[in-house]
Motif scaffolding. Structure first.
Motif, PDB file in Angstrom:
ATOM      1  N   MET A  67      37.956  52.411  78.095  1.00 47.57           N
ATOM      2  CA  MET A  67      37.960  53.954  78.247  1.00 47.57           C
ATOM      3  C   MET A  67      39.090  54.674  77.446  1.00 47.57           C
ATOM      4  O   MET A  67      38.819  55.664  76.652  1.00 47.57           O
ATOM      5  CB  MET A  67      37.698  54.462  79.745  1.00 47.57           C
ATOM      6  CG  MET A  67      37.764  55.866  79.891  1.00 47.57           C
ATOM      7  SD  MET A  67      36.487  56.566  78.851  1.00 47.57           S
ATOM      8  CE  MET A  67      35.751  57.533  80.169  1.00 47.57           C
ATOM      9  N   THR A  68      40.154  54.027  77.696  1.00 46.85           N
ATOM     10  CA  THR A  68      41.415  54.492  77.018  1.00 46.85           C
ATOM     11  C   THR A  68      41.066  54.574  75.478  1.00 46.85           C
ATOM     12  O   THR A  68      41.571  55.646  74.672  1.00 46.85           O
ATOM     13  CB  THR A  68      42.541  53.801  77.167  1.00 46.85           C
ATOM     14  OG1 THR A  68      42.660  53.754  78.523  1.00 46.85           O
ATOM     15  CG2 THR A  68      44.039  54.255  76.554  1.00 46.85           C
ATOM     16  N   ASP A  69      40.763  53.390  74.614  1.00 45.72           N
ATOM     17  CA  ASP A  69      40.511  53.350  73.471  1.00 45.72           C
ATOM     18  C   ASP A  69      39.492  54.407  72.786  1.00 45.72           C
ATOM     19  O   ASP A  69      39.695  55.003  71.884  1.00 45.72           O
ATOM     20  CB  ASP A  69      40.068  51.985  73.140  1.00 45.72           C
ATOM     21  CG  ASP A  69      39.880  51.812  71.661  1.00 45.72           C
ATOM     22  OD1 ASP A  69      40.911  52.085  70.807  1.00 45.72           O
ATOM     23  OD2 ASP A  69      38.734  51.406  71.160  1.00 45.72           O
ATOM     24  N   PHE A  70      38.417  54.552  73.864  1.00 41.70           N
ATOM     25  CA  PHE A  70      37.333  55.649  73.348  1.00 41.70           C
ATOM     26  C   PHE A  70      37.669  57.012  73.202  1.00 41.70           C
ATOM     27  O   PHE A  70      37.754  57.687  72.204  1.00 41.70           O
ATOM     28  CB  PHE A  70      36.147  55.526  74.619  1.00 41.70           C
ATOM     29  CG  PHE A  70      35.244  56.769  74.528  1.00 41.70           C
ATOM     30  CD1 PHE A  70      34.359  56.591  73.352  1.00 41.70           C
ATOM     31  CD2 PHE A  70      35.174  57.972  74.979  1.00 41.70           C
ATOM     32  CE1 PHE A  70      33.321  57.995  73.296  1.00 41.70           C
ATOM     33  CE2 PHE A  70      34.528  58.703  75.151  1.00 41.70           C
ATOM     34  CZ  PHE A  70      33.512  58.735  74.101  1.00 41.70           C
ATOM     35  N   LEU A  71      38.706  57.467  74.255  1.00 42.80           N
ATOM     36  CA  LEU A  71      39.367  58.634  74.509  1.00 42.80           C
ATOM     37  C   LEU A  71      40.337  58.819  73.264  1.00 42.80           C
ATOM     38  O   LEU A  71      40.290  59.790  72.600  1.00 42.80           O
ATOM     39  CB  LEU A  71      40.288  58.942  75.525  1.00 42.80           C
ATOM     40  CG  LEU A  71      39.190  59.143  76.839  1.00 42.80           C
ATOM     41  CD1 LEU A  71      40.092  59.297  77.953  1.00 42.80           C
ATOM     42  CD2 LEU A  71      38.396  60.286  76.742  1.00 42.80           C
ATOM     43  N   ARG A  72      41.195  57.907  72.818  1.00 45.69           N
ATOM     44  CA  ARG A  72      42.050  57.953  71.603  1.00 45.69           C
ATOM     45  C   ARG A  72      41.344  58.059  70.211  1.00 45.69           C
ATOM     46  O   ARG A  72      41.518  59.047  69.564  1.00 45.69           O
ATOM     47  CB  ARG A  72      42.660  56.563  71.579  1.00 45.69           C
ATOM     48  CG  ARG A  72      43.833  56.405  70.310  1.00 45.69           C
ATOM     49  CD  ARG A  72      44.543  55.112  70.182  1.00 45.69           C
ATOM     50  NE  ARG A  72      43.340  54.326  69.785  1.00 45.69           N
ATOM     51  CZ  ARG A  72      42.786  54.045  68.599  1.00 45.69           C
ATOM     52  NH1 ARG A  72      43.076  54.795  67.509  1.00 45.69           N
ATOM     53  NH2 ARG A  72      41.960  53.133  68.384  1.00 45.69           N
ATOM     54  N   ARG A  73      40.083  57.415  70.089  1.00 47.72           N
ATOM     55  CA  ARG A  73      39.527  57.371  68.913  1.00 47.72           C
ATOM     56  C   ARG A  73      38.659  58.886  68.953  1.00 47.72           C
ATOM     57  O   ARG A  73      38.624  59.465  67.652  1.00 47.72           O
ATOM     58  CB  ARG A  73      38.373  56.273  69.112  1.00 47.72           C
ATOM     59  CG  ARG A  73      38.960  54.918  68.716  1.00 47.72           C
ATOM     60  CD  ARG A  73      37.953  53.940  68.702  1.00 47.72           C
ATOM     61  NE  ARG A  73      36.941  54.251  67.473  1.00 47.72           N
ATOM     62  CZ  ARG A  73      35.784  53.518  67.425  1.00 47.72           C
ATOM     63  NH1 ARG A  73      35.336  52.955  68.182  1.00 47.72           N
ATOM     64  NH2 ARG A  73      35.222  53.866  66.236  1.00 47.72           N
ATOM     65  N   LEU A  74      38.298  59.269  70.059  1.00 45.91           N
ATOM     66  CA  LEU A  74      37.724  60.551  70.077  1.00 45.91           C
ATOM     67  C   LEU A  74      38.648  61.684  69.801  1.00 45.91           C
ATOM     68  O   LEU A  74      38.201  62.572  68.950  1.00 45.91           O
ATOM     69  CB  LEU A  74      37.186  60.832  71.778  1.00 45.91           C
ATOM     70  CG  LEU A  74      36.572  62.272  71.889  1.00 45.91           C
ATOM     71  CD1 LEU A  74      35.182  62.371  70.965  1.00 45.91           C
ATOM     72  CD2 LEU A  74      36.029  62.480  73.197  1.00 45.91           C
ATOM     73  N   MET A  75      39.662  61.962  70.365  1.00 42.45           N
ATOM     74  CA  MET A  75      40.858  62.655  69.801  1.00 42.45           C
ATOM     75  C   MET A  75      41.403  62.730  68.554  1.00 42.45           C
ATOM     76  O   MET A  75      41.953  63.635  68.226  1.00 42.45           O
ATOM     77  CB  MET A  75      41.876  62.564  70.882  1.00 42.45           C
ATOM     78  CG  MET A  75      41.324  63.062  72.624  1.00 42.45           C
ATOM     79  SD  MET A  75      40.422  64.550  72.127  1.00 42.45           S
ATOM     80  CE  MET A  75      41.412  65.486  73.578  1.00 42.45           C
ATOM     81  N   THR A  76      41.430  61.517  67.940  1.00 41.44           N
ATOM     82  CA  THR A  76      41.753  61.195  66.580  1.00 41.44           C
ATOM     83  C   THR A  76      40.654  61.199  65.499  1.00 41.44           C
ATOM     84  O   THR A  76      40.808  61.059  64.475  1.00 41.44           O
ATOM     85  CB  THR A  76      42.789  59.975  66.427  1.00 41.44           C
ATOM     86  OG1 THR A  76      41.777  59.100  66.720  1.00 41.44           O
ATOM     87  CG2 THR A  76      43.819  60.062  67.235  1.00 41.44           C
ATOM     88  N   ALA A  77      39.425  61.482  65.854  1.00 45.37           N
ATOM     89  CA  ALA A  77      38.403  61.863  65.209  1.00 45.37           C
ATOM     90  C   ALA A  77      38.119  60.400  64.321  1.00 45.37           C
ATOM     91  O   ALA A  77      37.855  60.579  63.016  1.00 45.37           O
ATOM     92  CB  ALA A  77      38.573  63.019  64.244  1.00 45.37           C
ATOM     93  N   GLU A  78      38.275  59.240  64.824  1.00 46.88           N
ATOM     94  CA  GLU A  78      37.810  58.168  64.340  1.00 46.88           C
ATOM     95  C   GLU A  78      36.454  57.458  64.454  1.00 46.88           C
ATOM     96  O   GLU A  78      36.194  56.585  63.890  1.00 46.88           O
ATOM     97  CB  GLU A  78      39.055  56.934  64.764  1.00 46.88           C
ATOM     98  CG  GLU A  78      40.282  57.004  64.755  1.00 46.88           C
ATOM     99  CD  GLU A  78      40.970  56.080  65.165  1.00 46.88           C
ATOM    100  OE1 GLU A  78      40.419  54.681  65.382  1.00 46.88           O
ATOM    101  OE2 GLU A  78      42.466  56.288  65.310  1.00 46.88           O
ATOM    102  N   PHE A  79      35.537  58.264  64.837  1.00 47.94           N
ATOM    103  CA  PHE A  79      34.245  57.965  64.890  1.00 47.94           C
ATOM    104  C   PHE A  79      33.521  58.450  63.493  1.00 47.94           C
ATOM    105  O   PHE A  79      33.993  59.664  63.203  1.00 47.94           O
ATOM    106  CB  PHE A  79      33.344  58.605  66.266  1.00 47.94           C
ATOM    107  CG  PHE A  79      33.761  58.034  67.298  1.00 47.94           C
ATOM    108  CD1 PHE A  79      33.190  56.717  67.717  1.00 47.94           C
ATOM    109  CD2 PHE A  79      34.810  58.500  68.247  1.00 47.94           C
ATOM    110  CE1 PHE A  79      33.707  56.084  68.834  1.00 47.94           C
ATOM    111  CE2 PHE A  79      35.146  57.986  69.529  1.00 47.94           C
ATOM    112  CZ  PHE A  79      34.528  56.697  69.855  1.00 47.94           C
ATOM    113  N   ASP A  80      32.662  57.784  62.969  1.00 42.96           N
ATOM    114  CA  ASP A  80      31.730  58.258  61.850  1.00 42.96           C
ATOM    115  C   ASP A  80      31.031  59.519  62.349  1.00 42.96           C
ATOM    116  O   ASP A  80      30.895  60.402  61.458  1.00 42.96           O
ATOM    117  CB  ASP A  80      31.014  57.275  61.426  1.00 42.96           C
ATOM    118  CG  ASP A  80      31.501  56.214  60.756  1.00 42.96           C
ATOM    119  OD1 ASP A  80      32.758  56.576  60.358  1.00 42.96           O
ATOM    120  OD2 ASP A  80      31.143  55.197  60.665  1.00 42.96           O
ATOM    121  N   ALA A  81      30.380  59.408  63.491  1.00 43.86           N
ATOM    122  CA  ALA A  81      29.638  60.730  64.076  1.00 43.86           C
ATOM    123  C   ALA A  81      30.131  60.995  65.480  1.00 43.86           C
ATOM    124  O   ALA A  81      30.467  60.289  66.318  1.00 43.86           O
ATOM    125  CB  ALA A  81      28.185  60.393  64.129  1.00 43.86           C
TER     126      ALA A  81
END
Length: 53
Positions: free
Chosen positions: A1-15
């Motif tokens: 969950m922590t990694d998901f939130l980090r990636r979400l807040m740093t816009a690391e997802f393609d979509a």
């Protein structure tokens, strides 16, 4: 969950993985409430820090 939130807040997802696109592509959107208050009293936009018309 922590990694998901980090990636979400740093816009690391393609979509954006959320149904709400308000965070999509906005890197560094978190601003501490004290900094928001300081910016507001200085006549700046509380989130961006840019001059508030």
């Amino acid at each position: 969950m922590t990694d998901f939130l980090r990636r979400l807040m740093t816009a690391e997802f393609d979509a954006c993985p959320l149904s709400d696109l308000s965070l999509s592509g906005r890197v560094g959107t978190f601003v501490h409430h004290e900094e928001q208050e300081r910016r507001f009293h200085a006549g700046l936009d509380p989130v961006s820090g840019e001059p508030d018309p």
